[in-house]
Design a protein around this motif. Structure first.
Motif, short mmCIF file in Angstrom:
data_model
loop_
_atom_site.label_atom_id
_atom_site.label_comp_id
_atom_site.label_asym_id
_atom_site.label_seq_id
_atom_site.Cartn_x
_atom_site.Cartn_y
_atom_site.Cartn_z
N ALA A 172 0.79 -1.17 0.31
CA ALA A 172 0.14 0.15 -0.10
C ALA A 172 0.89 1.18 -0.40
CB ALA A 172 -0.72 -0.04 1.15
N GLU A 173 2.26 1.26 0.54
CA GLU A 173 3.32 2.52 1.00
C GLU A 173 3.47 1.60 -0.23
OE1 GLU A 173 6.09 1.31 3.92
OE2 GLU A 173 3.93 1.40 5.72
N GLU A 174 3.98 1.70 -1.78
CA GLU A 174 5.02 1.34 -2.78
C GLU A 174 3.74 1.22 -4.07
OE1 GLU A 174 8.12 1.94 -2.94
OE2 GLU A 174 8.38 1.26 -0.59
N MET A 175 2.74 1.35 -3.68
CA MET A 175 1.91 1.06 -5.02
C MET A 175 0.43 1.94 -4.71
SD MET A 175 3.36 -1.66 -7.05
CE MET A 175 4.78 -2.54 -6.41
N ARG A 176 0.80 2.45 -5.67
CA ARG A 176 -0.71 3.61 -5.62
C ARG A 176 -1.81 2.72 -6.98
NH1 ARG A 176 1.26 4.68 -2.28
NH2 ARG A 176 2.50 6.58 -1.55
N GLN A 177 -2.08 1.93 -7.00
CA GLN A 177 -2.79 1.06 -8.27
C GLN A 177 -3.16 -0.49 -7.38
OE1 GLN A 177 -1.74 0.54 -11.75
NE2 GLN A 177 0.39 -0.56 -11.09
N ALA A 178 -4.26 -0.96 -7.69
CA ALA A 178 -4.71 -1.94 -7.59
C ALA A 178 -4.12 -2.80 -7.76
CB ALA A 178 -6.12 -2.44 -8.52
N VAL A 179 -3.96 -3.92 -6.96
CA VAL A 179 -2.93 -5.18 -6.39
C VAL A 179 -3.37 -6.34 -6.66
CG1 VAL A 179 -0.48 -5.44 -5.31
CG2 VAL A 179 -0.87 -3.68 -5.73
N GLY A 180 -3.42 -7.13 -7.01
CA GLY A 180 -3.58 -8.23 -6.97
C GLY A 180 -3.76 -8.91 -8.36
N SER A 181 -4.64 -10.22 -8.83
CA SER A 181 -4.79 -11.09 -10.01
C SER A 181 -6.17 -10.90 -10.03
CB SER A 181 -4.04 -12.45 -9.60
OG SER A 181 -3.00 -12.77 -9.17
N PRO A 182 -6.43 -10.62 -11.59
CA PRO A 182 -7.16 -9.48 -12.16
C PRO A 182 -8.63 -10.16 -12.49
CG PRO A 182 -5.73 -8.86 -13.71
CD PRO A 182 -4.79 -10.09 -12.40
N ALA A 183 -8.38 -11.66 -12.66
CA ALA A 183 -9.06 -12.38 -12.30
C ALA A 183 -10.25 -12.69 -11.16
CB ALA A 183 -9.20 -14.05 -12.91
N TRP A 184 -9.57 -12.87 -9.92
CA TRP A 184 -9.54 -13.48 -8.92
C TRP A 184 -10.46 -12.27 -7.45
CZ3 TRP A 184 -6.14 -15.60 -11.94
CH2 TRP A 184 -6.66 -16.63 -12.51
N ILE A 185 -9.17 -10.73 -8.42
CA ILE A 185 -9.66 -9.55 -7.21
C ILE A 185 -10.93 -9.30 -7.31
CG2 ILE A 185 -9.25 -7.75 -10.13
CD1 ILE A 185 -7.59 -6.20 -7.68
N ALA A 186 -11.27 -8.75 -5.56
CA ALA A 186 -11.80 -8.05 -5.13
C ALA A 186 -12.26 -7.29 -5.61
CB ALA A 186 -12.82 -8.64 -3.14
N PRO A 187 -13.75 -6.80 -5.28
CA PRO A 187 -14.24 -5.05 -6.00
C PRO A 187 -13.20 -3.82 -4.86
CG PRO A 187 -16.21 -6.43 -5.88
CD PRO A 187 -15.43 -7.17 -5.41
N GLN A 189 -10.37 -4.53 -4.05
CA GLN A 189 -9.08 -4.51 -4.18
C GLN A 189 -9.22 -3.48 -5.17
OE1 GLN A 189 -8.54 -8.55 -3.43
NE2 GLN A 189 -7.08 -8.03 -3.32
N VAL A 190 -9.41 -3.61 -5.52
CA VAL A 190 -9.64 -2.08 -7.65
C VAL A 190 -9.21 -1.27 -6.73
CG1 VAL A 190 -10.66 -1.61 -9.41
CG2 VAL A 190 -10.98 -4.15 -8.30
N VAL A 191 -10.33 -1.06 -6.18
CA VAL A 191 -10.38 0.68 -5.54
C VAL A 191 -9.04 0.64 -4.88
CG1 VAL A 191 -12.28 1.23 -6.39
CG2 VAL A 191 -11.82 0.86 -3.85
N GLY A 192 -8.19 -0.30 -3.84
CA GLY A 192 -7.25 0.30 -3.35
C GLY A 192 -7.63 -0.16 -1.26
N VAL A 193 -8.31 -0.61 -1.45
CA VAL A 193 -8.45 -1.09 -0.39
C VAL A 193 -8.45 -2.43 -0.01
CG1 VAL A 193 -10.30 -1.50 1.60
CG2 VAL A 193 -10.84 0.26 0.34
N ARG A 194 -6.99 -2.72 1.09
CA ARG A 194 -6.70 -3.65 1.32
C ARG A 194 -6.73 -4.22 3.33
NH1 ARG A 194 -2.52 -5.87 -1.21
NH2 ARG A 194 -1.19 -5.60 0.80
N GLY A 195 -6.81 -5.64 2.82
CA GLY A 195 -7.00 -6.23 4.62
C GLY A 195 -8.12 -6.36 4.91
#
Length: 478
Positions: A172-187, A189-195
């Motif tokens: 979250a500190e290093e990246m400013r975009q969605a982090v995850g595998s596109p087919a399985w990423i949760a909504p 996570q797409v907008v940057g909410v992790r945890g």
């Protein structure tokens, strides 16, 4: 970094063959170079790729796994052995777990049966719940990262995108975009909410969908806009691809894939319990869908998603605590009406202060009871009779907002059966009648309630008869 040759020694480890060359790391079989030294289990060494073309996320994700893997425990993660100096040669040595990844079942020429899909899903849910109990969210669950062992349990791999609630979130500190595998990423996570632990439930839903239909619910988007569609566009119902999908399985899958985390299962333990008990799944209109949502509904969803404010993720352990599984052991022999009444009152009070709780009503019958019957049909009838008794007992409870399921267990040792059920289903609290079984001998031997209270790993509430039924009858007459 180029691949290592077999026989290379690194910090006391001897490299064997390369068993996997992935996009972000190479994995080698290794053992100790020192003669006679052994870990007691097979080991692998994971070395991140660090070529000129690799992005910063490769080394950051390695740092994340280096931070999280050593503190994880339990049978659902590989055991940590050692780590290399990040400034010299970064590597992780961990246990090699034999088994097949979930991709094996997806590559079969025919779809697995509904029962097999549910069994695999329950194994994944149990493993995810184990992580969440340690305040870790995986956030990259996909078929390649789920290993199914020969005993049917699941081991989760690759914690490079994970988040520990008590450690700095390096991604979250290093990246400013969605982090995850596109087919399985949760909504979210797409907008940057992790945890959020419910992000892992979404990913399990994607894998269940693929197991059931052979298709990905949202395809494999390659752009941020493509991934954002899951914030408002629901997937086609599984029955659109496979009309023979059981309603209970479609209900479970679509609930996992709800765009809003609050509409999904509140914990992986709740999901595992439904997958293990299809007959107890509460069916809604989701279970009967055969086509996608109408355009007007999609437009409403789009506007709602556009204005949605995502709140900080709940602490995983707090989310579990707020949505516990409450179990009540309802005896069917050697019990008074007063005890049954008092049990019901205690359950009602417990649910009243836990609005997110799920109730599991359990009774244990002797194996001899079913062995007296000659046919499978009569055995099923016996279970139905006891299930009906549980339902009748629960009629006096206010179960609004509380999912409930009924379970008839067969065991000669009642206490052991209750303790095992509570452990295998992640029960947070068990309510037991203190006057159940052998009340007149409890001075001399350990009764069922005493043994349950002694052996259970969850909170146990022992309920005594609160009010004699003679007084209840008198109060009713008055």
């Amino acid at each position: 970094m180029k691949k290592l040759e077999p026989g290379t020694e690194i910090d006391g480890f001897r490299v064997r063959q390369c068993i996997h060359a992935g996009g972000m790391a190479h994995i080698y079989a290794v053992d100790y170079a020192q003669a006679g030294r052994s870990s007691g289990f097979a080991m692998v060494m994971k070395i991140p790729r660090m070529t000129v073309g690799d992005g910063a996320e490769t080394i950051v994700s390695f740092e994340v796994e280096l931070q999280i893997l050593p503190v994880l425990t339990g049978p659902h993660v590989p055991r940590f052995v050692a780590a290399g100096d990040l400034s010299r040669l970064p590597y992780l040595v961990m246990e090699y777990v034999p088994g097949q990844t979930l991709q094996h079942w997806l590559d079969l020429p025919e779809r697995p049966s509904a029962d097999t899909t549910a069994r695999l899903g329950a194994a994944m849910a149990h493993a995810a719940h184990s992580l969440h109990q340690q305040n870790v969210c995986h956030l990259d669950l996909k078929p390649a990262n789920v290993l199914i062992k020969d005993d049917g349990s699941a081991v989760l791999l690759d914690f490079g995108l994970s988040c520990h609630a008590h450690y700095p979130d390096l991604l979250a500190e290093e990246m400013r975009q969605a982090v995850g595998s596109p087919a399985w990423i949760a909504p979210e996570q797409v907008v940057g909410v992790r945890g959020d632990p419910r992000s892992d439930i979404f990913a399990i839903g994607v894998m269940l969908y693929e197991l059931a239909t052979g298709e990905l619910p949202f395809g494999a988007p390659t752009t941020r806009g493509g991934m954002r569609q899951r914030l408002w566009m629901p997937p086609p119902p599984p029955r659109k691809h496979r009309p023979d999908t059981p309603p209970w399985l479609q209900e479970i899958i679509l609930r996992c894939l709800e765009p809003e985390a609050a509409q999904r299962y509140p914990s992986a333990a709740h999901l595992a319990l439904d997958l293990a008990n299809p007959a107890s799944v509460l069916l809604t209109e989701r279970s009967e869908r055969i086509r996608g949502e109408p355009l007007r509904t999609l437009v409403k969803r789009w506007f709602r998603a556009a204005g949605m404010e995502y709140r900080p993720s709940p602490l995983p352990t707090q989310q579990i605590e707020d949505t516990p599984i409450v179990m009540v052991a309802v005896p069917h022999t050697d019990v008074t009406d007063a005890t049954l009444y008092s049990l019901r009152q205690a359950v009602g009070r417990s649910l009243g202060i836990r609005p997110g709780a799920r109730l599991a009503c359990v009774t244990v019958i002797s194996p001899s009871a079913s062995s007296l019957t000659d046919t499978e049909r009569s055995e099923t009838t016996l279970h139905r009779q006891h299930t009906a008794r549980l339902r009748q007992w629960a009629q006096g409870l206010d179960l609004t907002g509380h999912p409930v399921s009924y379970h008839v267990l067969e065991a000669s040792d009642v206490a052991q059966a209750l303790v095992r059920y509570a452990a295998s289903n992640h029960v947070s609290m068990m309510i037991v009648g203190a006057a159940t079984h052998g009340l007149h001998t409890q001075r001399f031997i350990a009764t069922v309630p005493m043994r349950v209270a002694r052996d259970a790993h969850c909170t146990v509430i022992l309920v005594k008869q609160a009010l004699p039924f003679t007084q209840l009858a008198q109060a009713g007459d008055d």
